[in-house]
Scaffold this active site. Structure first.
Site, PDB file in Angstrom:
ATOM      1  N   ASP A   1      37.238  35.681  36.930  1.00 38.44           N
ATOM      2  CA  ASP A   1      36.082  35.440  36.160  1.00 38.44           C
ATOM      3  C   ASP A   1      35.738  34.415  35.676  1.00 38.44           C
ATOM      4  O   ASP A   1      36.537  33.157  34.688  1.00 38.44           O
ATOM      5  CB  ASP A   1      36.487  36.833  35.140  1.00 38.44           C
ATOM      6  CG  ASP A   1      34.670  37.194  34.083  1.00 38.44           C
ATOM      7  OD1 ASP A   1      33.646  36.508  35.033  1.00 38.44           O
ATOM      8  OD2 ASP A   1      34.701  37.052  32.600  1.00 38.44           O
TER       9      ASP A   1
ATOM     10  N   ASP B   1      41.815  30.887  38.568  1.00 39.52           N
ATOM     11  CA  ASP B   1      41.278  31.964  37.853  1.00 39.52           C
ATOM     12  C   ASP B   1      39.949  32.926  38.644  1.00 39.52           C
ATOM     13  O   ASP B   1      39.189  32.713  39.298  1.00 39.52           O
ATOM     14  CB  ASP B   1      40.992  32.080  36.382  1.00 39.52           C
ATOM     15  CG  ASP B   1      40.645  32.824  35.028  1.00 39.52           C
ATOM     16  OD1 ASP B   1      40.752  33.672  35.501  1.00 39.52           O
ATOM     17  OD2 ASP B   1      38.951  32.362  35.169  1.00 39.52           O
TER      18      ASP B   1
END
Length: 246
Positions: free
Chosen positions: A18, A16
């Site tokens: 953020d 991922d």
């Protein structure tokens, strides 16, 4: 377990963006403040009460879809605006207009000021690449490529499945596993040969639903128990805690 802290049969790592690779919450908070302060100043005059980039951001905006963040903060000030349309121009006095203005500001800040990366993650990515594992970035953000370029990290990833690609392929977002599954397929590995790295509970759910070989939870905000409850195989505060990235 390998020197990377992963099972021996893991051949790909899906990250991922953020909260795992970048600290983009600071950039988002600044963009929200700039947008809301301009709106409130125009509405209430120079005596307006500014948007608090810490308290207001945490309470009304963080973690919410963009339009929901606009609605929730405005409601806290007793302000009601029409929703408008998702493609409203940034100057429109609508929920979507304000949201689009905020997104424009985020892009501008990314391009001019950059964003901060988690150094432990960058070291881990270097170790992963050195051990010959394939990599993908999996993010719901349509700004993913701009963010990666701003921190000089685009080269770390063989595959990118972000908001733009997901829209093109009509892939539902997390907690559905489809974006992670697409990344694994593009890398040429089975889900059980791939590890997922996520900081969000929805990402844990996606890792579990996709039956990936290993799911690493990254706890930046003190939610270790919840990450385990949602399917993490291991939880770390920073990826530098894993294997060769130390």
């Amino acid at each position: 377990m390998t020197q990377l802290g992963l099972p021996d049969d893991i051949h790909a790592c899906l990250f991922d963006l953020d909260g795992v690779v970048t600290r983009t919450a600071v950039v988002h908070a600044a963009a929200w403040k700039q947008m809301f302060d301009a709106f409130l100043r125009e509405r209430d005059g120079e005596d307006f009460r500014p948007f608090d980039a810490a308290r207001d951001y945490d309470e009304y905006v963080d973690g919410r879809p963009r339009a929901d963040g606009v609605r929730t903060f405005l409601a806290s000030r007793g302000i009601d605006l029409p929703d408008g349309d998702p493609d409203d121009p940034p100057g429109a006095q609508t929920v979507h207009g304000l949201g689009n203005r905020k997104n424009d500001l985020v892009l501008e800040k990314i391009r001019t000021d950059g964003v901060e990366a988690y150094e432990g993650t960058l070291r881990y990515l270097e170790a992963v690449r050195a051990h010959g594992l394939s990599t993908a970035i999996v993010s719901s953000s349509a700004n993913c490529l701009d963010v990666l370029r701003s921190i000089g990290a685009e080269h770390f990833f063989d595959v990118r499945i972000d908001g733009v690609v997901a829209a093109e392929r009509k892939l539902p977002g997390k907690p559905h596993p489809d974006t992670f599954l697409a990344a694994a397929e593009d890398l040429g590995v089975r889900p059980d040969e791939a590890a997922v790295f996520e900081d969000a509970l929805a990402g844990m759910d996606a890792g579990r639903a996709g039956r990936f070989g290993y799911v690493v939870g990254v706890d930046r905000v003190g939610q270790t128990d919840a990450l385990y409850a949602h399917g993490a195989d291991i939880v770390v505060k920073d990826l530098a805690e894993l294997g060769d990235a130390q």
